[in-house]
Design an enzyme around this catalytic site. Structure first.
Site, PDB file in Angstrom:
ATOM      1  CG  HIS A 229      -8.700  14.445  -0.784  1.00 14.77           C
ATOM      2  ND1 HIS A 229      -7.723  14.580  -1.737  1.00 14.77           N
ATOM      3  CD2 HIS A 229      -9.209  13.199  -0.944  1.00 14.77           C
ATOM      4  CE1 HIS A 229      -7.646  13.469  -2.460  1.00 14.77           C
ATOM      5  NE2 HIS A 229      -8.545  12.603  -2.006  1.00 14.77           N
TER       6      HIS A 229
ATOM      7  CG  ASP B 146      -2.961  15.246  -3.303  1.00  5.78           C
ATOM      8  OD1 ASP B 146      -3.877  14.491  -2.922  1.00  5.78           O
ATOM      9  OD2 ASP B 146      -2.450  15.180  -4.449  1.00  5.78           O
TER      10      ASP B 146
ATOM     11  CG  ASN C 270     -12.616  11.042  -3.604  1.00  5.88           C
ATOM     12  OD1 ASN C 270     -13.638  11.717  -3.594  1.00  5.88           O
ATOM     13  ND2 ASN C 270     -11.462  11.517  -4.025  1.00  5.88           N
TER      14      ASN C 270
ATOM     15  CG  HIS D 163      -6.965   9.277   1.100  1.00  2.00           C
ATOM     16  ND1 HIS D 163      -7.073   7.998   0.590  1.00  2.00           N
ATOM     17  CD2 HIS D 163      -7.307  10.110   0.097  1.00  2.00           C
ATOM     18  CE1 HIS D 163      -7.455   8.067  -0.674  1.00  2.00           C
ATOM     19  NE2 HIS D 163      -7.617   9.333  -1.005  1.00  2.00           N
TER      20      HIS D 163
ATOM     21  CB  CYS E 278      -0.908  -0.026   1.230  1.00  2.00           C
ATOM     22  SG  CYS E 278      -1.795   1.500   1.495  1.00  2.00           S
TER      23      CYS E 278
ATOM     24  CG  HIS F 200      -3.966   3.799   3.755  1.00  3.79           C
ATOM     25  ND1 HIS F 200      -2.981   3.010   4.336  1.00  3.79           N
ATOM     26  CD2 HIS F 200      -4.313   4.711   4.695  1.00  3.79           C
ATOM     27  CE1 HIS F 200      -2.765   3.434   5.576  1.00  3.79           C
ATOM     28  NE2 HIS F 200      -3.562   4.460   5.824  1.00  3.79           N
TER      29      HIS F 200
ATOM     30  CB  CYS G 275       0.997   1.121   4.392  1.00  2.00           C
ATOM     31  SG  CYS G 275      -0.596   0.565   5.028  1.00  2.00           S
TER      32      CYS G 275
ATOM     33  N   GLY H  51     -14.733   7.585  -6.654  1.00  2.00           N
ATOM     34  CA  GLY H  51     -13.533   8.238  -7.187  1.00  2.00           C
ATOM     35  C   GLY H  51     -12.264   7.949  -6.398  1.00  2.00           C
TER      36      GLY H  51
HETATM   37  P1  AMP Z   1      -8.196   9.531  -4.097  1.00  2.00           P
HETATM   38  O1  AMP Z   1      -8.596   9.692  -5.527  1.00  2.00           O
HETATM   39  O2  AMP Z   1      -9.179  10.121  -3.153  1.00  2.00           O
HETATM   40  O3  AMP Z   1      -7.834   8.100  -3.774  1.00  2.00           O
HETATM   41  O4  AMP Z   1      -6.913  10.436  -3.912  1.00  2.00           O
HETATM   42  C1  AMP Z   1      -5.608   9.982  -3.888  1.00  2.00           C
HETATM   43  C2  AMP Z   1      -4.741  11.205  -3.789  1.00  2.00           C
HETATM   44  O5  AMP Z   1      -3.420  10.798  -3.476  1.00  2.00           O
HETATM   45  C3  AMP Z   1      -4.647  12.020  -5.102  1.00  2.00           C
HETATM   46  O6  AMP Z   1      -5.116  13.348  -4.861  1.00  2.00           O
HETATM   47  C4  AMP Z   1      -3.154  11.973  -5.448  1.00  2.00           C
HETATM   48  O7  AMP Z   1      -2.674  13.182  -5.997  1.00  2.00           O
HETATM   49  C5  AMP Z   1      -2.518  11.675  -4.096  1.00  2.00           C
HETATM   50  N1  AMP Z   1      -1.240  11.010  -4.168  1.00  2.00           N
HETATM   51  C6  AMP Z   1      -0.919   9.904  -4.899  1.00  2.00           C
HETATM   52  N2  AMP Z   1       0.358   9.551  -4.688  1.00  2.00           N
HETATM   53  C7  AMP Z   1       0.870  10.450  -3.801  1.00  2.00           C
HETATM   54  C8  AMP Z   1       2.148  10.627  -3.188  1.00  2.00           C
HETATM   55  N3  AMP Z   1       3.164   9.796  -3.432  1.00  2.00           N
HETATM   56  N4  AMP Z   1       2.301  11.656  -2.337  1.00  2.00           N
HETATM   57  C9  AMP Z   1       1.292  12.503  -2.073  1.00  2.00           C
HETATM   58  N5  AMP Z   1       0.053  12.381  -2.618  1.00  2.00           N
HETATM   59  C10 AMP Z   1      -0.152  11.377  -3.466  1.00  2.00           C
HETATM   60 ZN    ZN Z   2      -2.312   1.215   3.683  1.00  2.00          ZN
END
Ligand code: AMP
Ligand code: ZN
Length: 119
Positions: A108, A33, A93, A106, A7, A104, A10, A99
């Protein structure tokens, strides 16, 4: 605490992949982000692997409460303007139709002067 070795978040929470840290405690990690949609855009995650909001139940009440009550402090710390003229948006999301791209849990947190890239 459970982790999924495959993940992305993680690995970020454990420091195995670099991130720009916003906040950390024993249960929670927050970081910017990588593709911000707004002038302020960071993510808050539990350090334990929880795939999404769909997996949450009563045992997570305190954790989710702590995450949500941290939002105002961290949002202002990261440059969101004060309520009511300022403010921020909180989004989680969940699942494909919600979306969700990273599986994992999170939150926003987005804010700062309009217009934003999305929304
Ligand atoms: P979601 O579509 O809600 O799953 O959002 C995932 C978010 O993770 C997106 O806004 C990506 O820009 C962000 N994301 C993906 N990889 C990374 C990373 N390595 N560091 C920081 N943010 C990330
Ligand atoms: Zn995880």
């Amino acid at each position: 605490m459970t982790h999924d070795p495959n993940c992305l978040f993680c690995k970020i929470a454990q420091g195995q992949i670099p991130s720009r840290k916003v906040y950390e405690d024993d249960q929670i990690y927050a970081f910017h982000d990588i593709h911000p949609w707004a002038p302020v855009h960071f993510l808050m995650i539990p350090k334990a692997h929880i795939a999404s909001l769909a997996q949450v139940d009563g045992q997570h009440e305190a954790l989710l409460g702590r995450m949500m009550t941290l939002v105002p402090k961290l949002a202002l710390q990261e440059g969101c303007n004060p309520y009511p003229e300022g403010g921020w948006r909180v989004v989680t999301n969940t699942g494909a139709e919600g979306g969700q791209e990273v599986h994992h849990l999170h939150i926003h947190v987005m804010g700062g002067p309009r217009p934003w890239f999305k929304g």
